[in-house]
Motif scaffolding. Structure first.
Motif, PDB file in Angstrom:
ATOM      1  N   ARG A  76       0.691   2.871  -1.123  1.00  0.00           N
ATOM      2  CA  ARG A  76       1.922   2.176  -1.511  1.00  0.00           C
ATOM      3  C   ARG A  76       2.961   3.223  -1.866  1.00  0.00           C
ATOM      4  NH1 ARG A  76      -0.810  -1.027   0.340  1.00  0.00           N
ATOM      5  NH2 ARG A  76      -1.451  -3.095  -0.386  1.00  0.00           N
ATOM      6  N   SER A 122       0.588  -1.974  -9.324  1.00  0.00           N
ATOM      7  CA  SER A 122       0.044  -0.972  -8.410  1.00  0.00           C
ATOM      8  C   SER A 122       0.186  -1.379  -6.944  1.00  0.00           C
ATOM      9  CB  SER A 122      -1.424  -0.737  -8.734  1.00  0.00           C
ATOM     10  OG  SER A 122      -2.072  -1.980  -8.850  1.00  0.00           O
ATOM     11  N   ASN A 123       0.530  -2.651  -6.681  1.00  0.00           N
ATOM     12  CA  ASN A 123       0.659  -3.092  -5.292  1.00  0.00           C
ATOM     13  C   ASN A 123       2.113  -3.128  -4.834  1.00  0.00           C
ATOM     14  OD1 ASN A 123      -0.910  -3.950  -3.016  1.00  0.00           O
ATOM     15  ND2 ASN A 123      -0.011  -5.991  -3.260  1.00  0.00           N
ATOM     16  N   PHE A 177      -5.328   2.326 -13.764  1.00  0.00           N
ATOM     17  CA  PHE A 177      -5.233   2.401 -15.218  1.00  0.00           C
ATOM     18  C   PHE A 177      -5.147   0.972 -15.731  1.00  0.00           C
ATOM     19  CE2 PHE A 177      -1.036   2.525 -13.344  1.00  0.00           C
ATOM     20  CZ  PHE A 177      -0.305   1.628 -14.112  1.00  0.00           C
ATOM     21  N   GLU A 184      -3.708 -11.161   0.077  1.00  0.00           N
ATOM     22  CA  GLU A 184      -4.247 -10.032   0.819  1.00  0.00           C
ATOM     23  C   GLU A 184      -4.930  -9.120  -0.185  1.00  0.00           C
ATOM     24  OE1 GLU A 184      -1.313  -8.215   3.459  1.00  0.00           O
ATOM     25  OE2 GLU A 184      -0.341 -10.161   3.434  1.00  0.00           O
ATOM     26  N   THR A 185      -5.551  -8.098   0.315  1.00  0.00           N
ATOM     27  CA  THR A 185      -6.205  -7.190  -0.616  1.00  0.00           C
ATOM     28  C   THR A 185      -5.147  -6.301  -1.257  1.00  0.00           C
ATOM     29  OG1 THR A 185      -6.643  -5.859   1.310  1.00  0.00           O
ATOM     30  CG2 THR A 185      -8.489  -7.111   0.417  1.00  0.00           C
ATOM     31  N   ALA A 186      -4.896  -6.553  -2.531  1.00  0.00           N
ATOM     32  CA  ALA A 186      -3.890  -5.778  -3.236  1.00  0.00           C
ATOM     33  C   ALA A 186      -4.506  -4.473  -3.719  1.00  0.00           C
ATOM     34  CB  ALA A 186      -3.367  -6.577  -4.422  1.00  0.00           C
ATOM     35  N   VAL A 187      -3.651  -3.440  -3.831  1.00  0.00           N
ATOM     36  CA  VAL A 187      -4.127  -2.169  -4.377  1.00  0.00           C
ATOM     37  C   VAL A 187      -4.303  -2.343  -5.885  1.00  0.00           C
ATOM     38  CG1 VAL A 187      -3.506   0.222  -4.808  1.00  0.00           C
ATOM     39  CG2 VAL A 187      -3.048  -0.794  -2.584  1.00  0.00           C
ATOM     40  N   LYS A 188      -5.511  -2.069  -6.370  1.00  0.00           N
ATOM     41  CA  LYS A 188      -5.797  -2.245  -7.801  1.00  0.00           C
ATOM     42  C   LYS A 188      -5.293  -1.032  -8.584  1.00  0.00           C
ATOM     43  CE  LYS A 188      -8.472  -6.063  -7.692  1.00  0.00           C
ATOM     44  NZ  LYS A 188      -7.576  -6.644  -6.656  1.00  0.00           N
ATOM     45  N   PRO A 189      -4.832  -1.254  -9.800  1.00  0.00           N
ATOM     46  CA  PRO A 189      -4.337  -0.120 -10.588  1.00  0.00           C
ATOM     47  C   PRO A 189      -5.487   0.797 -11.010  1.00  0.00           C
ATOM     48  CG  PRO A 189      -4.380  -2.112 -11.918  1.00  0.00           C
ATOM     49  CD  PRO A 189      -4.758  -2.520 -10.525  1.00  0.00           C
TER      50      PRO A 189
END
Lengths: 263, 187
Positions: free
Chosen positions: B182, B68-69, A72, A65-70
């Motif tokens: 998140r 981050s996820n 940093f 799925e579309t993961a949240v990118k860091p």
């Protein structure tokens, strides 16, 4: 007894018992492989065949799925417990030459009083990982980042092998009689603090965790505080931030002094 | 059958007993199959519906278990997915926040060795096996705090490996989810 053979379709006992056994097996298979999986909407099965494969345990890669990118840089080093444990002489020799540029802060023998880390006898995986993280920007230091930026992957491995090869030298503050603080010996289980030595080498070594004995008190404190505040984030999946965040200022001070006094 | 009439009464008794024992064993098998299905449906045991794999060495590089996820995500239909990892010797996120009375999908895996995943006060108790993703459908009844110890010996620092689960009110969670994609309760 009848003269009919036992395993024969003409023997009603045989026919009925095999029939019922097969019936129970088929029914259980339908229930377990098809009906029950399809009752679970969260599995999002696409059909009967998908249900059968899922229930039978056919492995599949997780749905991307579309993961949240860091927002940093995170460390991109793949750590394994075997990495860089078998250095060859050529690598150590190359590393010795390359390490001349490190001597002004880290000492000609990998030991100095400059509050920079003492590298003599450090695990090779640790030196390699930190150099890599300085290069990618996962760890930032005004002094180290420019040095690491110019190094190739092989350079970093060689320098790491060289420092791992040097014998550990105790600091000027060596005091083996100093009692170990509670947080070092037992950790603080209810706060998710394991004993330091379970990763840092005194008891066991987790790949990427540095040997702490003889490091400067200033350096250890600064790093623990940076992990706790989130200023330093190159520990993979927060493995050290999780610990440092739970430590009190007093505990940080105690462990820093304790490890400086260790060989 | 013609030959049957020639048999002694003893054989008829033996056949009857044989039939009863056969019936009894089939009933026992039936009850066992039924029990397995019943406890599966009512989540007394939580057999996993599918097997998904993930490389423990590269969890931090890409995919759904990057730093981050991790944490709790609220989907458009109001359901919540929680992603976490176990590693020597902590869970990330260290504090998991979830809404009460909401269907939740717990997804977790291990970055190194086998860890245990147990939430006190619930029947959530499973293992995090490196290479495989643990996926559990769960629901928390009421707001409250739970501790989440690792319950599978994972190395010399095992006893220090504890997480927390904070179950909050549904609307409070919705407000938090509106502000951030998140969620965790790490302070």
């Amino acid at each position: 007894m009848s003269d009919h053979p036992l395993f024969s379709t003409r023997n009603p006992w045989f026919g009925i018992s095999v029939g019922i056994t097969a019936g129970v097996a088929v029914l259980s298979a339908v229930v377990g492989l098809i009906w029950l999986p399809l009752l679970q909407p969260h599995l999002q099965l696409t059909g009967v065949w998908d249900a059968i494969c899922s229930a039978a345990g056919v492995p599949r890669a997780a749905v991307q799925e579309t993961a949240v990118k860091p927002d940093f840089k995170t460390s991109n080093v793949v750590m394994t417990s075997e990495m860089l444990t078998k250095a060859d002489q050529v690598s150590i020799g190359r590393g010795a030459t390359l390490a001349q540029r490190c001597a002004i802060c880290h000492g000609p023998q990998g030991v100095s009083d400059a509050h920079s880390p003492n590298l003599a006898g450090q695990f090779a995986a640790v030196t390699y990982k930190e150099l890599n993280d300085f290069k990618t920007g996962a760890r930032v230091s005004v002094v180290m980042s420019p040095f690491a930026a110019a190094m190739s992957d092989q350079d970093m491995k060689d320098v790491a092998a060289y420092y791992a090869y040097l014998p550990r030298v105790p600091s000027n503050n060596l005091d083996t009689g100093r009692p170990a603080p509670a947080v070092v010996v037992t950790g603080a289980p209810m706060r998710n603090i394991p004993p330091c030595g379970s990763c840092h080498g005194d008891i066991d070594n987790k790949a990427g965790s540095p040997w702490l004995g003889g490091q400067s008190v200033v350096y250890i404190k600064a790093q623990l505080e940076a992990f706790a505040s989130g200023a330093r984030r190159n520990d993979i999946s927060q493995q050290m931030r999780n610990i440092a965040r739970q430590m009190t200022a007093e505990e940080i001070d105690q462990v820093a002094h304790y490890y400086e006094a260790q060989p | 059958m013609a030959t049957e009439t020639d048999h002694s009464p003893g054989e008829a008794v033996a056949a009857r007993i044989e039939r009863r024992w056969a019936t009894l064993s089939i009933v026992i098998v039936g009850v066992l199959v039924g029990m397995a299905a019943f406890i599966g449906i009512h989540q007394a045991t939580m057999p996993q519906g599918r097997v998904e794999i993930a490389d423990p060495k590269t969890l931090h590089l890409s995919g759904e278990f990057t730093e981050s996820n991790l944490g709790s995500e609220m989907a458009a239909d109001g359901s919540v997915t929680v992603r976490a990892i176990g590693q020597q010797y902590s869970f990330t996120p260290q504090c998991i926040v979830v809404p009460a009375d909401t269907p939740i999908n717990l997804r977790a895996t291990s970055a190194d060795v086998v860890h245990g995943f147990l939430i006190e006060g619930t029947n959530i108790n499973t293992m995090l096996v490196p290479g495989y993703i643990t996926d559990l459908p769960v629901r928390f009844k009421a707001p409250g705090d739970h501790v989440m110890p690792c319950q599978e010996f994972c190395g010399i620092g095992h006893q220090g490996m504890w997480g927390k689960v904070k179950v909050v009110d549904k609307t409070a969670f919705r407000d938090m989810a509106a502000a951030k994609r998140r969620l965790t309760c790490v302070d």
